[in-house]
Write an enzyme that holds these catalytic residues in place. Structure first.
Site, PDB file in Angstrom:
ATOM      1  N   LYS A   1     -39.916  15.367 -35.812  1.00  0.00           N
ATOM      2  CA  LYS A   1     -40.059  16.782 -35.416  1.00  0.00           C
ATOM      3  C   LYS A   1     -41.359  17.352 -35.985  1.00  0.00           C
ATOM      4  CE  LYS A   1     -37.309  18.306 -39.424  1.00  0.00           C
ATOM      5  NZ  LYS A   1     -35.936  18.661 -39.865  1.00  0.00           N
TER       6      LYS A   1
ATOM      7  N   CYS B   1     -61.729  30.098 -50.002  1.00  0.00           N
ATOM      8  CA  CYS B   1     -62.058  30.992 -48.892  1.00  0.00           C
ATOM      9  C   CYS B   1     -61.452  30.445 -47.598  1.00  0.00           C
ATOM     10  CB  CYS B   1     -63.570  31.127 -48.767  1.00  0.00           C
ATOM     11  SG  CYS B   1     -64.370  31.480 -50.351  1.00  0.00           S
ATOM     12  N   MET B   2     -61.741  31.102 -46.504  1.00  0.00           N
ATOM     13  CA  MET B   2     -61.146  30.687 -45.231  1.00  0.00           C
ATOM     14  C   MET B   2     -61.599  29.280 -44.831  1.00  0.00           C
ATOM     15  SD  MET B   2     -61.270  32.494 -41.485  1.00  0.00           S
ATOM     16  CE  MET B   2     -60.531  34.023 -42.013  1.00  0.00           C
ATOM     17  N   ASP B   3     -62.867  28.992 -45.083  1.00  0.00           N
ATOM     18  CA  ASP B   3     -63.461  27.758 -44.566  1.00  0.00           C
ATOM     19  C   ASP B   3     -63.946  26.814 -45.642  1.00  0.00           C
ATOM     20  OD1 ASP B   3     -63.547  29.200 -42.006  1.00  0.00           O
ATOM     21  OD2 ASP B   3     -65.192  30.296 -42.975  1.00  0.00           O
TER      22      ASP B   3
ATOM     23  N   ARG C   1     -30.711   9.537 -40.751  1.00  0.00           N
ATOM     24  CA  ARG C   1     -31.762  10.336 -40.077  1.00  0.00           C
ATOM     25  C   ARG C   1     -32.844  10.767 -41.057  1.00  0.00           C
ATOM     26  NH1 ARG C   1     -27.507  13.590 -38.740  1.00  0.00           N
ATOM     27  NH2 ARG C   1     -28.465  15.147 -40.076  1.00  0.00           N
TER      28      ARG C   1
ATOM     29  N   TYR D   1     -66.155  34.438 -53.830  1.00  0.00           N
ATOM     30  CA  TYR D   1     -65.776  35.849 -53.763  1.00  0.00           C
ATOM     31  C   TYR D   1     -65.174  36.359 -55.081  1.00  0.00           C
ATOM     32  CZ  TYR D   1     -66.150  35.626 -48.622  1.00  0.00           C
ATOM     33  OH  TYR D   1     -66.579  35.487 -47.332  1.00  0.00           O
TER      34      TYR D   1
ATOM     35  N   HIS E   1     -25.462  17.951 -40.899  1.00  0.00           N
ATOM     36  CA  HIS E   1     -26.633  17.966 -41.781  1.00  0.00           C
ATOM     37  C   HIS E   1     -26.212  18.529 -43.137  1.00  0.00           C
ATOM     38  CE1 HIS E   1     -30.834  17.683 -42.577  1.00  0.00           C
ATOM     39  NE2 HIS E   1     -31.168  18.948 -42.398  1.00  0.00           N
TER      40      HIS E   1
ATOM     41  N   ARG F   1     -25.999  26.882 -40.871  1.00  0.00           N
ATOM     42  CA  ARG F   1     -27.255  27.159 -40.198  1.00  0.00           C
ATOM     43  C   ARG F   1     -26.997  26.804 -38.742  1.00  0.00           C
ATOM     44  NH1 ARG F   1     -32.510  23.761 -42.166  1.00  0.00           N
ATOM     45  NH2 ARG F   1     -31.564  22.325 -40.700  1.00  0.00           N
TER      46      ARG F   1
HETATM   47  C1  LIG Z   1     -35.318  17.675 -40.620  1.00  0.00           C
HETATM   48  C2  LIG Z   1     -33.983  17.051 -40.418  1.00  0.00           C
HETATM   49  C3  LIG Z   1     -33.701  15.769 -40.924  1.00  0.00           C
HETATM   50  C4  LIG Z   1     -34.649  15.023 -41.842  1.00  0.00           C
HETATM   51  O1  LIG Z   1     -34.647  15.629 -43.112  1.00  0.00           O
HETATM   52  P1  LIG Z   1     -35.530  15.031 -44.328  1.00  0.00           P
HETATM   53  O2  LIG Z   1     -35.138  15.831 -45.502  1.00  0.00           O
HETATM   54  O3  LIG Z   1     -36.951  15.242 -43.951  1.00  0.00           O
HETATM   55  O4  LIG Z   1     -35.176  13.590 -44.417  1.00  0.00           O
HETATM   56  C5  LIG Z   1     -32.502  15.184 -40.588  1.00  0.00           C
HETATM   57  N1  LIG Z   1     -31.594  15.834 -39.812  1.00  0.00           N
HETATM   58  C6  LIG Z   1     -31.824  17.079 -39.348  1.00  0.00           C
HETATM   59  C7  LIG Z   1     -30.790  17.748 -38.517  1.00  0.00           C
HETATM   60  C8  LIG Z   1     -33.017  17.739 -39.636  1.00  0.00           C
HETATM   61  O5  LIG Z   1     -33.231  18.979 -39.180  1.00  0.00           O
END
Ligand SMILES: *Cc1c(COP(=O)(O)O)cnc(C)c1O
Length: 385
Positions: free
Chosen positions: A38, A317-319, A227, A270, A171, A139
């Protein structure tokens, strides 16, 4: 095409990605690996990371949105892909047509996918859903009240051949505290959710719960699949416990744009927050907060040029920002490469500690002008990137 080295870049080591996938596979035992790519692969580039991870043994890919999943398909990746955070009016038709697995967190989501499956192209197209159950993160995910309603509706849609149940997943809220009782509470609720689905005659093909932290510290929770995200990129989800032999994949670096003398007593950058205590030489690094160098780091970090570390002085700074090269007997010159963070030192964890955040946010920050480049055998292979 510009053949001059970029001023500021992230260098992504795809061999490190492959190495980390193998480390995670060892921890996962018999469970398969869904590598999370992601947010453009945690800002490492979703497509090249996905290819390297799949070549190293990952079975599936996980993303947030339908769009992210479609981008992987457009790049020719045909591995299973799950996406898990969409509105109920997302482009599920495109997702179904591209054989994307859709994470369902509400009845509205289920209806959205149903609608897409019923209207998509050839008749008899089946949409694939995975039920994301909320076991205590509170969540995203199906609430306890909606879950039985969704199970009942899915039972009918599965009988009709409109939808197929691929997975039940959840999760964890506190996976980075491996002994925390909240983890066991979530596991118990997860098991209850799987059992409840069976009461409706719904048998998921796989169930999965573990993120990186749980994959590495709670092998008892591996189920059919894990995951991991951050660990794939080589950053430990529990740095206080171990680095698990992971290799950070991202190096954030810039080329020295200018080297010049500054007289004693002169203020630099700055606000003149840093005043040269002696005659010195400074190096100008063309990366700033617009590139992901957080302004609150001003005066608190160092860069590595060659084997030596040089303190950053004055405001970011920005850059650009300035480093103190002292008398520069080491001969730093315009065009030399300054490492802001990467494997070794400075490490993204150090920036995170200074900023009171986590390294996830640090690697997600280089952006816009920062050019991304890939190295490693996986990058060299034809079609590797
Ligand atoms: C981002 C995410 C993960 C991975 O989490 P990590 O802490 O980066 O391993 C797994 N499952 C879900 C649903 C997530 O949103």
């Amino acid at each position: 095409m510009n053949t001059v080295d970029p001023q500021v870049e992230t260098v992504i080591d795809l061999d490190a990605i492959a190495h980390n996938v193998r480390v995670l596979s060892e921890h996962a035992g018999d469970a398969a690996l869904m590598v999370v790519v992601k947010a453009d692969g945690y800002n490492h580039g979703a497509v090249p990371v996905a290819r390297a991870a799949l070549a190293a043994g990952a079975a599936e890919l996980g993303v947030t949105t339908v769009d992210e999943a479609l981008q992987l398909r457009a790049a020719g990746i045909d591995a299973p892909i799950l996406c898990w955070l969409n509105l109920s009016d997302a482009d599920y038709a495109a997702a179904v047509a591209a054989d994307i697995e859709i994470g369902v967190s509400s009845m509205a989501h289920l209806r959205g996918v149903e609608q897409a499956a019923r209207t998509t192209g050839t008749t008899g197209t089946t949409g694939t859903v995975s039920l994301k159950v909320d076991t205590g993160l509170n969540r995203n995910g199906l609430s306890a009240t909606e879950y039985p309603l969704v199970l009942a509706a899915l039972r009918e849609l599965a009988d009709e051949g409109v939808l197929r149940l691929r997975a039940i997943f959840s999760h964890l809220a506190r996976a980075d505290e491996p002994d925390h009782p909240a983890i066991d509470m979530q596991r118990d609720r997860f098991l209850d959710a799987i059992a409840a689905a069976k009461e409706y005659g719904l048998e998921p093909e796989v169930v999965h719960l573990s993120n990186s932290a749980a994959t590495l510290t709670r092998p008892d929770l591996a189920f059919d699949m894990v995951r991991p995200g951050i660990a794939v990129y080589g950053l430990s989800p529990v740095p206080e416990i171990s680095d698990f032999g992971l290799r950070p994949a991202m190096t954030f670096q810039a080329r020295v744009a200018l080297v010049k003398h500054v007289a004693a007593g002169e203020g630099v950058s700055y606000g003149h927050e840093w005043v040269a205590p002696r005659a010195t030489t400074v190096g100008l690094i063309p990366a700033g907060y617009a590139d992901g160098v957080f302004r609150p780091l001003g005066g608190r970090i160092a860069v590595r040029i060659g084997d030596l570390h040089y303190p950053q002085v004055g405001r970011v700074c920005m850059d650009q920002f300035v480093v103190d090269l002292g008398d520069n007997i080491d001969g730093v010159r315009e065009g030399d490469t300054a490492v802001l963070f990467g494997p070794g030192q400075p490490h993204p964890q150090h920036w995170a500690d200074l900023l009171g955040t986590i390294h996830y946010e640090i690697v997600c920050s280089p952006r816009a002008r920062v050019v991304r480049r890939y190295v490693g055998d996986f990058a060299d292979r034809k079609g590797g990137v």
